[in-house]
Motif scaffolding. Structure first.
Motif, PDB file in Angstrom:
ATOM      1  N   TYR A   1      -5.032   1.810  -9.181  1.00 30.53           N
ATOM      2  CA  TYR A   1      -5.417   2.640  -8.039  1.00 30.53           C
ATOM      3  C   TYR A   1      -5.406   4.120  -8.416  1.00 30.53           C
ATOM      4  N   ARG A   2      -4.483   4.488  -9.308  1.00 29.83           N
ATOM      5  CA  ARG A   2      -4.352   5.892  -9.704  1.00 29.83           C
ATOM      6  C   ARG A   2      -5.279   6.257 -10.864  1.00 29.83           C
ATOM      7  N   GLY A   3      -6.158   5.341 -11.214  1.00 29.95           N
ATOM      8  CA  GLY A   3      -7.194   5.664 -12.191  1.00 29.95           C
ATOM      9  C   GLY A   3      -6.883   5.344 -13.632  1.00 29.95           C
TER      10      GLY A   3
ATOM     11  N   ASP B   1      -1.687  -8.884  -0.338  1.00 30.68           N
ATOM     12  CA  ASP B   1      -1.963  -8.306   0.976  1.00 30.68           C
ATOM     13  C   ASP B   1      -1.392  -6.891   0.997  1.00 30.68           C
ATOM     14  N   PRO B   2      -2.233  -5.852   1.071  1.00 31.84           N
ATOM     15  CA  PRO B   2      -1.729  -4.472   1.032  1.00 31.84           C
ATOM     16  C   PRO B   2      -0.728  -4.156   2.130  1.00 31.84           C
TER      17      PRO B   2
ATOM     18  N   ASP C   1      -8.884   0.757   0.382  1.00 28.70           N
ATOM     19  CA  ASP C   1      -9.104   1.079  -1.035  1.00 28.70           C
ATOM     20  C   ASP C   1      -8.282   0.169  -1.944  1.00 28.70           C
ATOM     21  N   VAL C   2      -7.046  -0.113  -1.542  1.00 31.73           N
ATOM     22  CA  VAL C   2      -6.200  -1.022  -2.315  1.00 31.73           C
ATOM     23  C   VAL C   2      -6.823  -2.416  -2.328  1.00 31.73           C
ATOM     24  N   GLN C   3      -7.305  -2.865  -1.177  1.00 31.84           N
ATOM     25  CA  GLN C   3      -7.933  -4.177  -1.101  1.00 31.84           C
ATOM     26  C   GLN C   3      -9.159  -4.267  -2.007  1.00 31.84           C
TER      27      GLN C   3
ATOM     28  N   ALA D   1       0.825  -1.214   0.000  1.00 28.35           N
ATOM     29  CA  ALA D   1       0.000   0.000   0.000  1.00 28.35           C
ATOM     30  C   ALA D   1       0.855   1.257   0.000  1.00 28.35           C
ATOM     31  N   GLU D   2       1.949   1.255   0.765  1.00 28.97           N
ATOM     32  CA  GLU D   2       2.826   2.431   0.818  1.00 28.97           C
ATOM     33  C   GLU D   2       3.483   2.682  -0.538  1.00 28.97           C
TER      34      GLU D   2
END
Length: 518
Positions: free
Chosen positions: A156-158, A133-134, A120-122, A99-100
């Protein structure tokens, strides 16, 4: 009704000095399709994708998104337009979590709400069928998991348009199938995917259309359902190519080089090879398969006297009988023992050739300690260099041009040619066709077969399992620095090798399947 493209390249041209990498290239991508980009080494595929992802800016031409002309001057511009590229070499911080890494470089305020970011990542992971696993650290992840992080990062960034550069190069067949399943889910969700790959069977399996580039020019686009391996190869090359490995059965094979309980440790004392035992025979090609970083490099270096061993033996069996202990010897000691061993390392310019020297001088390096010709035909280094350039079609301004100025493919040809010209009894090659086009690759395969017919024991580390199965006689599989199997290449499947690459033996796999059925 023909669907309007979500992305168009019109007359894209990009020059680097006197070299034209892209010459008036046209390309279109539809919404919810998987488009494969094919082309030989140097055809301009990566340059074109780097233009779309904002790394390069075209000299001429235009890019359109949903019919509107756009300007892409940076990766941020590309992201803002919904274009995300996943490069072959990952750009992740090992000590951070998934996630980071995914939010790295984004608005700093998000770092104050990591629990929400992870949620959100999940959500993205679950939507497309990823296994991730984020909260897991990058240093604990497999290669396929790291790749998953990179793909989730752009989603995630669209990103609505994803570009994947050689995404299956370091994956097992099982991991490749999981990636393809995710790509199909992305397609079903309306995402558009461009995939750059050299594996034609995968192109036929996953893509909807295929666009081909040749020498920087756009050749055409075909529906995948209408294509074959042979037709795509002809489009790439411009002529028919016989895709035949030329494998024949070994003739009178006998032991030539063997490892018994070979163990090698890293600088920090960890085992990179553990109790490796096998024998390579004369007149055969022994393939070595494994996920990158599982001991392939260390194995060849230990046999060749380039790396110290922590345990076990390396034994050489001369053609005239007997055996010679090579354990603990360096390269020069092995040569003085009369062992003609050639090695094509993975690191072309770091270990194989001297970048500042020309082809002539790099050929002469093979013999300079002796003060006389090492080769059986006694030709001068220049004549040998000329032979290599002509036979392998090396593109070079001259024999004294520093090899670092040559393309990666041409550097590889010089290195492979030099080692084969030594007429070795043991030939070790690591990724011998990496960076080569199809015709040059098959030339190398045939050269390896010639060495096999001459009685050499050929050890070939490869990443394309289709090639290893078609070229080799037997395949040794490494996982975690250990041998998980040695199989007959004529009887094994990619899936079986893939399981062994993850540390599962064929016997264990069969037992598990029986339990599942029960």
């Amino acid at each position: 009704m023909v669907q309007e493209p979500v992305l168009e390249c019109r007359n894209i041209t990009k020059r680097f000095g006197s070299v034209t990498a892209n010459d008036g290239v046209d390309l279109s991508l539809r919404k919810g399709e998987i488009l494969s980009i094919l082309g030989e080494n140097g055809s301009g595929k990566t340059t074109l994708m780097n233009i779309l992802s904002g790394i390069y800016f075209p000299d001429d031409g235009e890019v359109r998104i949903n019919g509107r002309q756009v300007t892409i001057r940076s990766p941020q511009d590309a992201f803002d337009l919904g274009i995300g590229m996943v490069h072959q070499h990952f750009k992740l911080i090992r000590i951070m979590t998934a996630a980071e890494n995914i939010i790295l470089g984004m608005d700093g305020a998000q770092r104050l709400h990591m629990a929400q970011v992870e949620a959100d990542v999940q959500k993205v992971v679950s939507e497309y069928g990823f296994a991730l696993d984020p909260k897991e650290k990058i240093y604990n992840m497999s290669v396929s998991q790291k790749q998953t992080v990179e793909i989730v990062k752009v989603l995630y960034r669209g990103a609505e348009i994803l570009i994947l550069d050689e995404p299956t190069a370091v994956l097992t067949p099982q991991e490749t199938e999981r990636l393809f399943a995710v790509m199909r889910n992305m397609k079903a969700a309306g995402k558009s995917v461009i995939i750059i790959t050299h594996k034609l069977n995968e192109v036929l399996e996953i893509s909807d259309r295929v666009s081909v580039l040749r020498k920087g020019r756009y050749i055409g686009t075909v529906e995948t359902k209408d294509a074959t391996v042979e037709s795509l190869t002809e489009m790439m090359v411009g002529e028919k190519v016989v895709l035949d490995f030329g494998r024949e059965d070994p003739v009178h094979p006998c032991p030539r080089i063997a490892c018994r309980g070979l163990t090698v440790t890293s600088a920090d004392g960890l085992n990179v090879l553990s109790d490796v035992t096998f024998c390579a025979n004369s007149g055969e090609i022994l393939g070595i398969a494994g996920i990158s970083g599982n001991g392939q490099k260390e194995l060849l270096e230990a046999i060749g006297g380039l790396r110290q061993t922590a345990g076990g033996d390396v034994i050489y069996y001369p053609p005239d009988g007997g055996e010679k202990q090579l354990t603990g010897m360096d390269v020069n000691e092995i040569r003085r023992l009369g062992v003609v061993l050639s090695f094509v390392p993975e690191d072309r310019l770091g270990m194989g050739l001297v970048g500042a020297m020309g082809i002539n001088d790099n050929i002469a390096l093979r013999t300079y300690r002796d003060g006389k010709s090492f080769f059986t035909n006694r030709k001068t280094p220049h004549n040998l260099a000329k032979n290599i350039v002509e036979k392998l079609e090396v593109v070079t301004p001259g024999y004294t041009t520093p090899v670092r100025r040559l393309s990666g493919g041409n550097v590889q040809k010089v290195l492979v040619g030099r080692e084969i010209m030594a007429q070795p009894t043991v030939l070790m090659v690591a990724y011998p066709v990496r960076g080569l086009d199809i015709q040059s690759s098959y030339t190398i395969y045939h050269l390896l077969n010639e060495q096999k017919k001459n009685g050499a024991a050929v050890l070939c580390v490869g990443e394309d399992l289709d090639v290893l199965i078609g070229l080799c006689d037997r395949i040794l599989v490494l996982a975690g620095g250990r041998v998980t199997g040695i199989v007959n290449a004529r009887d094994v499947t990619k899936e079986e090798i893939g399981l062994m690459m993850t540390g599962i033996s064929p016997e264990a796999s069969g037992a598990q399947a029986t339990e599942d059925e029960a």
